[in-house]
Design an enzyme around this catalytic site. Structure first.
Site, PDB file in Angstrom:
ATOM      1  N   ARG A  17       0.833  -1.223   0.000  1.00  0.00           N
ATOM      2  CA  ARG A  17       0.000   0.000   0.000  1.00  0.00           C
ATOM      3  C   ARG A  17       0.863   1.268   0.000  1.00  0.00           C
ATOM      4  NH1 ARG A  17      -3.767  -0.370   4.923  1.00  0.00           N
ATOM      5  NH2 ARG A  17      -1.997  -1.522   5.781  1.00  0.00           N
ATOM      6  N   HIS A 665     -28.749   1.621   6.334  1.00  0.00           N
ATOM      7  CA  HIS A 665     -27.992   2.718   5.720  1.00  0.00           C
ATOM      8  C   HIS A 665     -27.549   2.304   4.334  1.00  0.00           C
ATOM      9  CE1 HIS A 665     -25.206   5.957   5.024  1.00  0.00           C
ATOM     10  NE2 HIS A 665     -24.235   5.087   4.806  1.00  0.00           N
ATOM     11  N   HIS A 718     -16.719  12.053   2.776  1.00  0.00           N
ATOM     12  CA  HIS A 718     -15.576  11.615   1.982  1.00  0.00           C
ATOM     13  C   HIS A 718     -14.573  12.740   1.760  1.00  0.00           C
ATOM     14  CE1 HIS A 718     -18.856   8.781   0.884  1.00  0.00           C
ATOM     15  NE2 HIS A 718     -17.892   7.932   1.146  1.00  0.00           N
TER      16      HIS A 718
END
EC number: 2.1.1.14
Length: 777
Positions: A17, A665, A718
C-alpha cells in the site's frame, strides 16, 4: 505467430500500500509533491517490469492514477468545474485533489501544508460526486459537465507514462477511458441536458491524445468502453459508431483495442464487432456464451482479446478446462488474432498471493491474485503455442487444486442447508405494518423532531490502529487491548452526549472493517494479511474470502453494545452489516448461487439481531451500503436480484418486536430506479448519502410516497471539508420541502472511520446546531 497475453490494468496501490501512505503523508503536509510523485513513479516502474517479466506482451500504461482514472480523464480533457478556480493550463495537484476531496478554503496562513490538496485563499468547495464503478466495489469521481462545455487537452499523462515505460525497456499499450463511457458517467446540474451531446466537442481532444501516443511510438492503444455492457439506445450505439470513425481517422497509425467488461455485449455486439477498430475484448467470465456469437459475427482480421481469467474474484482457474475451450478458437481464428487476458482490469484483485504467509494452506491453493492470474495466462499461452506437454506440471497442479476444492469437507455444512430449507415466508415479515410499529417505537424512544445521530463509526486514529496492530502481533494482551478499546468507546459516548446527539453509537473502535469484522466471526470466511484492493483514492479494503457455508458460532457485537449502553441513558444503536453488503463486499465462492450464499449470511445476522434485542437494544441498524451496487448491469436482470436481496434483508431484520426500531444505511446510491425495492425492505428508518446531490436523491422517495423515516446525509464525509451550519440548514430546508418533518432524521452521509477527530467534531457540532435551528424554524 503466437498467442500473446495482455492485462487490461494492474493494481495501483503497491504490494504494501505504498501509494496509500504516500498520499496520506502528502495530504498531511509531511511530504512534498516530489516525494509523492517519486513513489508513484517507482510503483509504475515495478508494475511494468514485473508484468513484462511474467510474459505480458501488452503491458498497460496510463492505468495508474494518484486517485481515480475517471478524474484523470476529466483533467486530461479540461473538464474542470469553474468552482475549483482553474484558469487554464496544466492542472496542479492542489486543484486535482480539491476535485477529489473537497477544498476547505483556508486562508494561506492557515494552510495545512504543501500536500493538503486545498487551494489556499479559495472559497470552500465540495468534492466531485463519488459513486460506484459499474457493479464493482471501486469508486469513481463523476465528471461534472454543463451545456456549452469546452474541452481542451490539459494533461500529457498518457504520453508521459508511455515514454516513462519505454525508457525502462517496456513497450506498453496505453489505456484510455473511452469518450462515450466518459460522457455517460458524467453528471450535470442542467435540467434536460445530456452530456453525450458534447461528444463532437470531446472527440478532437481524444484525437490529439492518440496522435501524441502515435508520435511517441505506441502501436496499440486500449480504449475502455464498459458502457457496452449496459442497455444502450439506438442513438447511443450510433454515437459509438461516429466516435470510433472519428478516432480511427484521427490517428490512422494506431491500432485500437476496444474493451468492455463486467458483462457481455448482448444486443450491442453487432455494433462492437463492426466498429472500425483492430481488436475487441470479450469478458468470457461474465458472458462465456458470447464467444461463439463474436466469432461468427466478427471479420476474420479482428483480433479477439479473450477475457478468460476472472479479474474480479480470487479463485484459481481450472486451466485444463479453459484449454478445452481455447484450443478450438485458436485453430479457427489463428494464433496471431487471439490475445489472452483477464476479464477486466486486475485493479479489483489483491496483488500477490505469495505475500499471504499465514493463510490456511488448504484454502490458499484454491486462490489466485493478480500476479498469479498473469502467471495462469502465461501457462495457457504456452500450452496453446507449444502444446500441453510443455506445461504439463502446471496444468496438473491446476487440475489438482480444482479437484481438492470441489471435494473439500470445509465447503459444505449440512446444518446450514437444513436451516435454510426450514425458512418460511413469515420469517421475512415484521409482525405488524409500519404505522403500528412507528407508534410503538415513538412511545419507547421519545425522541425530539429531527433526531440527530451518526451512521456508526468514528475516526480510527493512529493510536487505535497502532493498538490493533500491536494486539495482532501479540505485543499486548487481550486485557490490555480490551481496556484500551473500552476507554476509546467511553470517550466517544461521553463526547456524543456533550454535543447533544440524540441517538448514540459506540464508535466501532474494535472493528477493522465493517465486513471483515463480521466475517472473522462467521464460519465459512477466510482472511488475508495483504489482500488489499483500492476502494477510492487512498482508501483500501481487504475483502473477506467467502469459501464455504456460513453460520454464526457465537454472538458478535452484543458485549460491546452492552458496555456502551451502560455508559448512557440515551439510545445506543446496535450496529450490524447486512447480508447483501457482506456478500457484495466479499470475494464470493463461485460454486454456489449468490442468492443462496446471501440467505446463509442473513440467517447468521438474524441471530445477532435477536440477541441484541434480547439484551435490550431498542434500535438496531443493519447497514446495506452495497445493496444497489449488486444490481446486474442489464435492467432485465434486476428484478431477480432485488427479490432475493430484499428477502435476505428482511430475513435478517424481521425477528424483532414492533417496538424495536430497525435502521438501515445506504451509500453511493441513486434510488429512483430501485425505490420500490427499498420500500419493500420495510426498514423503520433509512439513512442515505445525499449531501453531494444537494438532496436531489430524495425526489425518488417523494414520488414513491415512502412511508417510513429517512436520514438524508447533510454533509459529505468523503471530504475533510467542514460544512458551515448554514450549509446544512439549507440542505435540511430542501429535505423538508420534499418530506414531512416527522419523517426526517439528521445525520452525516456515511460512517466517520476515515476522517480525523478535529474535522469530525467540528462537523458534528455544526450538524447538531443545524438541527436545533431547523426545529425552531
Amino acid at each position: 505467430m503466437t498467442v500473446t497475453i495482455a492485462t487490461l490494468g494492474f493494481p495501483r496501490i503497491g504490494p504494501k500500500r505504498e501509494l496509500k501512505f504516500a498520499l496520506e503523508a502528502y495530504w498531511a503536509g509531511k511530504t512534498d509533491a516530489d516525494a509523492l510523485l517519486d513513489t508513484a513513479r517507482d510503483l509504475r516502474a515495478k508494475t511494468w517490469t514485473r508484468q513484462a517479466a511474467l510474459g505480458v506482451a501488452h503491458v498497460p500504461s496510463n492505468d495508474f492514477s494518484l486517485y481515480d482514472h475517471v478524474l484523470d480523464t476529466a483533467v486530461m480533457v479540461g473538464a474542470i468545474p469553474a468552482a475549483y478556480g482553474w484558469s487554464g493550463g496544466t492542472v496542479d495537484l492542489a486543484t486535482y485533489f480539491a476535485m477529489a476531496r473537497g477544498d476547505q478554503g483556508r486562508p494561506a496562513a492557515e494552510a495545512c501544508g504543501p500536500g493538503c490538496g486545498h487551494a489556499p485563499g479559495a472559497d470552500g468547495v465540495p468534492a466531485l460526486e463519488m459513486t460506484k464503478w459499474f457493479d464493482t466495489n471501486y469508486h469513481y469521481l463523476a465528471p461534472e459537465l454543463s451545456p456549452g462545455q469546452a474541452f481542451a487537452l490539459t494533461s500529457s499523462k498518457p504520453v508521459d507514462e508511455f515514454l516513462e515505460a519505454k525508457a525502462l525497456g517496456v513497450h506498453t499499450r496505453p489505456v484510455l477511458l473511452g469518450p462515450v463511457t466518459f460522457l455517460k458517467l458524467a453528471k450535470t446540474k442542467a435540467e434536460g441536458f445530456s452530456p453525450l451531446s458534447l461528444l463532437s466537442a470531446l472527440l478532437p481532444v481524444y484525437g490529439q491524445v492518440l496522435r501524441g501516443l502515435a508520435a511517441a511510438g505506441a502501436d496499440w492503444v486500449q480504449i475502455d468502453e464498459p458502457c457496452l455492457a449496459l442497455d444502450l439506445t439506438d442513438f447511443e450505439r450510433a454515437e459509438l459508431r461516429r466516435a470510433y470513425g472519428a478516432l480511427t481517422h484521427a490517428a490512422p497509425g494506431v491500432r485500437l483495442m476496444l474493451t468492455s467488461y463486467f458483462g457481455g455485449y448482448g444486443e450491442n455486439l453487432a455494433t462492437a464487432v463492426n466498429l472500425p477498430v483492430e481488436g475487441l475484448h470479450l469478458d468470457l467470465v461474465r458472458a462465456p456464451d458470447e464467444l461463439e456469437a463474436a466469432l461468427a459475427a466478427s471479420r476474420e482480421s479482428l483480433v479477439l482479446s479473450l477475457g478468460v481469467i476472472d479479474g474480479r474474484n480470487v479463485w484459481r482457474a481450472d486451466l485444463p478446462a479453459l484449454l478445452d475451450r481455447l484450443e478450438p478458437v485458436v485453430a479457427r481464428r489463428g494464433s496471431d488474432r487471439v490475445v489472452l487476458a483477464p476479464s477486466c482490469s486486475l485493479l479489483h484483485t489483491p496483488i500477490d498471493l505469495d505475500l499471504e504467509t499465514a493463510l490456511d494452506p488448504e484454502i490458499r491453493q484454491w486462490l489466485a491474485f493478480a500476479v498469479q492470474k498473469v502467471e495462469a495466462l502465461a501457462v495457457l499461452a504456452q500450452a496453446l503455442n507449444g502444446g500441453r506437454a510443455s506445461v504439463a506440471a502446471a496444468l496438473e497442479a491446476s487440475a489438482q487444486a480444482a479437484r481438492a476444492r470441489a471435494t473439500s469437507p470445509r465447503i459444505h455444512d449440512p446444518k446450514v442447508a437444513e436451516r435454510l430449507a426450514a425458512v418460511t415466508p413469515d420469517m421475512t415479515r415484521r409482525r405488524s405494518p409500519y404505522d403500528q410499529r412507528r407508534e410503538a417505537q415513538r412511545a419507547r424512544l421519545n425522541l425530539p423532531p429531527l433526531p440527530t445521530t451518526t451512521i456508526g463509526s468514528f475516526p480510527q486514529t493512529t493510536e487505535v490502529r497502532q493498538a490493533r496492530a500491536a494486539f495482532a502481533k501479540g505485543q499486548i494482551s487481550d486485557a490490555t487491548y480490551e481496556a484500551f478499546l473500552r476507554q476509546e468507546t467511553a470517550r466517544a459516548v461521553a463526547w456524543q452526549e456533550t454535543v447533544g446527539l440524540d441517538v448514540l453509537v459506540h464508535g466501532e473502535f474494535e472493528r477493522n472493517d465493517m465486513v471483515q469484522y463480521f466475517g472473522e466471526q462467521l464460519a465459512g470466511f477466510a482472511f488475508t494479511q495483504s489482500g488489499w484492493v483500492q476502494s477510492y483514492g487512498s482508501r483500501c479494503v481487504r475483502p473477506p474470502i467467502l469459501f464455504g457455508d456460513v453460520s454464526r458460532p457465537a454472538p458478535m457485537t452484543v458485549d460491546w453494545w452492552r458496555y456502551a449502553q451502560g455508559l448512557t441513558r440515551r439510545p445506543m444503536k446496535g450496529m450490524l452489516t447486512g447480508p447483501v453488503t457482506i456478500l457484495n463486499w466479499s470475494f464470493v465462492r463461485d460454486d454456489l448461487p449468490r442468492e443462496t450464499a446471501c440467505r446463509q449470511i442473513a440467517l447468521a445476522i438474524r441471530d445477532e439481531v435477536v440477541d441484541l434485542e434480547a439484551t435490550g437494544a431498542a434500535i438496531i441498524q443493519i447497514d446495506e451500503a452495497a445493496l444497489r451496487e449488486g444490481l446486474p448491469l442489464r435492467r432485465g436482470d434486476w428484478d431477480a436480484y432485488l427479490d432475493w436481496a430484499v428477502e435476505s434483508f428482511r430475513l435478517a431484520a424481521s425477528g424483532v418486536a414492533d417496538a424495536t426500531q430497525i435502521h438501515t444505511h445506504m451509500c453511493y446510491s441513486e434510488f429512483n430506479d430501485i425505490i420500490a425495492a427499498i420500500g419493500a425492505m420495510d426498514a423503520d428508518v433509512i439513512s442515505i448519502e445525499t449531501a453531494r446531490s444537494k438532496m436531489e436523491l430524495l425526489d425518488a422517495f417523494v414520488g414513491y410516497a415512502y412511508p417510513a423515516q429517512i436520514g438524508p446525509g447533510v454533509y459529505d464525509i468523503h471530504s475533510p471539508r467542514v460544512p458551515a451550519v448554514e450549509e446544512m440548514t439549507t440542505l435540511l430546508a430542501a429535505a423538508r420541502q420534499r418530506l414531512a418533518g416527522e419523517q426526517l432524521w439528521v445525520n452525516p452521509d456515511c460512517g466517520l472511520k476515515t476522517r480525523k477527530w478535529p474535522e469530525t467534531q467540528a462537523a458534528i457540532v455544526n450538524m447538531v446546531e443545524a438541527a436545533r435551528r431547523a426545529r425552531a424554524s
